[in-house]
Design an enzyme around this catalytic site. Structure first.
Site, PDB file in Angstrom:
ATOM      1  N   HIS A   1       0.837  -1.205   0.000  1.00 25.19           N
ATOM      2  CA  HIS A   1       0.000   0.000   0.000  1.00 25.19           C
ATOM      3  C   HIS A   1       0.876   1.261   0.000  1.00 25.19           C
ATOM      4  O   HIS A   1       0.567   2.238  -0.665  1.00 25.19           O
ATOM      5  CB  HIS A   1      -0.936   0.001   1.221  1.00 25.19           C
ATOM      6  CG  HIS A   1      -1.979  -1.073   1.147  1.00 25.19           C
ATOM      7  ND1 HIS A   1      -3.323  -0.807   1.080  1.00 25.19           N
ATOM      8  CD2 HIS A   1      -1.865  -2.433   1.090  1.00 25.19           C
ATOM      9  CE1 HIS A   1      -3.994  -1.946   0.995  1.00 25.19           C
ATOM     10  NE2 HIS A   1      -3.126  -2.954   1.010  1.00 25.19           N
TER      11      HIS A   1
ATOM     12  N   ASP B   1      -6.319   5.259   2.580  1.00 20.80           N
ATOM     13  CA  ASP B   1      -6.435   3.840   2.265  1.00 20.80           C
ATOM     14  C   ASP B   1      -7.804   3.276   2.660  1.00 20.80           C
ATOM     15  O   ASP B   1      -8.414   3.721   3.633  1.00 20.80           O
ATOM     16  CB  ASP B   1      -5.349   3.091   3.029  1.00 20.80           C
ATOM     17  CG  ASP B   1      -5.012   1.783   2.383  1.00 20.80           C
ATOM     18  OD1 ASP B   1      -4.018   1.736   1.645  1.00 20.80           O
ATOM     19  OD2 ASP B   1      -5.767   0.806   2.591  1.00 20.80           O
TER      20      ASP B   1
ATOM     21  N   TRP C   1      -1.525  -7.166  -6.361  1.00 19.50           N
ATOM     22  CA  TRP C   1      -1.824  -6.310  -7.516  1.00 19.50           C
ATOM     23  C   TRP C   1      -0.596  -5.554  -8.013  1.00 19.50           C
ATOM     24  O   TRP C   1      -0.384  -5.408  -9.220  1.00 19.50           O
ATOM     25  CB  TRP C   1      -2.956  -5.342  -7.189  1.00 19.50           C
ATOM     26  CG  TRP C   1      -3.333  -4.509  -8.379  1.00 19.50           C
ATOM     27  CD1 TRP C   1      -3.218  -3.166  -8.509  1.00 19.50           C
ATOM     28  CD2 TRP C   1      -3.855  -4.991  -9.631  1.00 19.50           C
ATOM     29  NE1 TRP C   1      -3.643  -2.758  -9.757  1.00 19.50           N
ATOM     30  CE2 TRP C   1      -4.037  -3.862 -10.469  1.00 19.50           C
ATOM     31  CE3 TRP C   1      -4.177  -6.260 -10.128  1.00 19.50           C
ATOM     32  CZ2 TRP C   1      -4.534  -3.974 -11.765  1.00 19.50           C
ATOM     33  CZ3 TRP C   1      -4.669  -6.359 -11.431  1.00 19.50           C
ATOM     34  CH2 TRP C   1      -4.835  -5.217 -12.231  1.00 19.50           C
TER      35      TRP C   1
ATOM     36  N   GLN D   1      -6.217 -11.998  -4.046  1.00 24.47           N
ATOM     37  CA  GLN D   1      -5.267 -12.555  -5.017  1.00 24.47           C
ATOM     38  C   GLN D   1      -5.881 -13.612  -5.935  1.00 24.47           C
ATOM     39  O   GLN D   1      -5.477 -13.751  -7.093  1.00 24.47           O
ATOM     40  CB  GLN D   1      -4.038 -13.093  -4.264  1.00 24.47           C
ATOM     41  CG  GLN D   1      -3.238 -11.970  -3.606  1.00 24.47           C
ATOM     42  CD  GLN D   1      -2.455 -12.402  -2.375  1.00 24.47           C
ATOM     43  OE1 GLN D   1      -2.287 -13.599  -2.128  1.00 24.47           O
ATOM     44  NE2 GLN D   1      -1.979 -11.452  -1.589  1.00 24.47           N
TER      45      GLN D   1
END
Ligand code: UDP
Length: 493
Positions: A20, A129, A377, A399
């Site tokens: 992140h 986030d 990702w 995932q």
């Protein structure tokens, strides 16, 4: 830089995990190239991970700084300095689970220091986030609009919404019975085994509550910034916006803002190998001959699985770079996860990096012809950008959805065959399956086709962020919209 746009000040608040933090800092840098002043909010132990990058941005004339808020590890019962998910995700699953619960408890306590900071600094916008769902309300207290960053792409964002909306997993009779994700373009099938635990549970836990609030916060927010590019997943970008009705801007792949060696080398943590040595090793190899194996910054495996990976790699006969999150110190020097004599046998053929690899540099090297990935990702996007086909080995989070995009929609990878979502510590795959999957992406006609498709997507990715490209234009539209919104709200004050 576009001097016509009056300077905006945007705060970015990434969740404290590398998957992140890395893309958020890249994104802030991209905003900086549009003349936006940016500040990254983080905690003391995470600050050193960012300070060099920020210094380099400043040297390039990009206005970016750090805002540090205290992390309440004592209040949450965490050890000192435990401020990043990577500090406690080891191969002991029960310990990791206990720590992750405490970690989320600690992050919930960041609301007050965030509000304090917003009160003092009054930025124009906050990009926070998804794991900070309360940030929308916090920012609203000061009249600051909030944008959400999920860290994933359109395909999995759409999958998550469709699963929550239609609950097809509640209609099947077993964990392994496939079901189609209703609404989602492409007839995508999943099983209950592949879904995150919390999707299936009927119990309300702190985490499920948080995810529910997160969903509501997204709908109340200014919109969503997505690290993807339109050409990669057009059907899903359209579906997310036009059918699911989300306001979203795609600005990626954000990693491409790192243009020089130093910038690429220093993403995330300090590499555990000298980057120049690593490049030298790769320079000695033929184009497309090396397979890169890495499972991101959180997933882990027990010794038996690592041993199996070692044997699968050796049996594949391919040269490889294998990143193992186990540090020597964790294993008290006793590397029981390597077959006997392994390192001697693979000398010159394989490179094991214990700790952190300079992933972007490795993937972009012409000798790398494939990667084995946990389908985080960022890793997928970095692989696509570098034109590298993939063996998919999903572990947790979203995932398994990303795997579907890679293997079935984009057709740029093959699955190693894992069927079961597991928290943090990966399930078991036999050496033969590893060997077969590696060979499928490295040799033969099918591998060649996958490589051409990936390379074509990599070209599209590069065009997307250049002038007139889709991500370039979407970022410009977002910055313009933020400016207009800021100016109109100032006028009404
Ligand atoms: N990464 C890296 N070196 C490593 C492991 C990871 O540079 O040894 C970077 C990788 O390039 C990516 C990020 O860390 O940018 C991992 O994000 P991803 O979404 O792939 O997985 P996560 O760690 O969130 O599971």
């Amino acid at each position: 830089m576009d001097s016509e746009i009056p300077q905006l000040h945007v705060f970015f608040f990434p969740f404290m995990a590398h998957g992140h933090m890395i893309p958020t800092v890249d994104m802030a840098k991209l905003f900086g190239t549009r003349g936006v002043k940016t500040s990254i909010i983080t905690t003391p132990a995470n600050a050193p991970l960012l300070s060099k990058t920020i210094q380099r941005c400043n040297d390039l004339g990009i206005e970016m700084d750090l805002k540090i808020i205290k992390f309440p590890y004592v209040e949450a019962g965490l050890p000192e300095g435990c401020e990043n998910v990577d500090s406690f995700t080891n191969s002991d699953k029960s310990k990791s689970l206990e720590m992750i619960i405490k970690f989320f408890k600690a992050t919930a306590m960041l609301q007050e220091p965030l509000e304090q900071l917003l009160r003092e600094c009054r930025p124009d916008f906050l990009v926070a986030d998804m794991f900070f769902p309360w940030a929308t309300d916090s920012a609203a207290k000061f009249g600051i609009p909030r944008l959400v960053f999920h860290g994933t792409g359109f395909f999995s964002l759409c999958t998550t919404v469709c699963l929550a909306m239609y609950e097809p997993h509640k209609q099947v009779s077993s964990e392994s019975e496939p079901f189609v994700v209703p609404g989602l373009p492409g007839d995508i099938k999943l099983t209950r085994n592949q879904l995150p635990e919390l999707m299936k549970s009927n119990d309300e836990t702190d985490f499920t509550k948080m995810m529910k609030v997160s969903k509501e916060a997204e709908l109340k927010s200014f919109g969503v910034v997505v690290n993807s590019f339109y050409e990669l997943e057009p059907a899903y970008a359209n579906y997310y916006r036009d059918v699911l009705g989300r306001r979203a801007w795609h600005v990626g792949p954000v990693s491409l803002c790192n243009r020089n060696f130093e910038d690429k080398a220093s993403r995330g943590k300090q590499a555990s190998i000298d980057e120049n040595e690593c490049m030298k090793w790769l320079n000695s190899k033929k184009p497309n001959s090396v397979i890169y194996i890495c499972f991101g910054s959180i997933a882990n495996f027990n010794s038996d699985q690592l041993m199996e990976i070692a044997m699968g790699l050796e049996a594949s006969g391919k040269d490889f770079i294998w990143v193992v999150r186990k540090d020597k110190k964790d294993e008290d020097e006793n590397e029981d996860w390597l077959p006997e004599g392994f390192e001697k046998r693979i000398d010159g053929k394989g490179l094991i990096i214990r700790g952190w690899a300079p992933q972007m540099l490795i993937l972009e090297h012409e000798s790398v012809g494939g990667m084995v990935t946990h389908c985080g990702w960022n890793s997928i996007l970095e692989g696509v950008t570098a034109g590298v086909p993939m063996v998919t080995w999903p572990v947790a989070a979203e995932q398994f959805y990303n795997e579907k995009l890679v293997t079935e929609v984009l057709k740029i990878g093959v699955s190693v065959g894992v069927q079961q979502w597991v928290l943090l510590v990966g399930g078991f795959v036999k050496r033969d399956a590893i060997e077969k999957a590696v060979n499928k992406v490295m040799v033969g006609d099918r591998a060649g086709e996958m490589r051409s498709r990936t390379k074509a997507l990599g070209e599209m990715a590069r065009r997307a962020i250049e002038k007139e490209g889709s991500s370039y234009s979407d970022l410009n539209s977002l910055v313009e919209e933020l400016s207009l919104s800021r100016d109109s709200s100032k006028q009404t004050m």
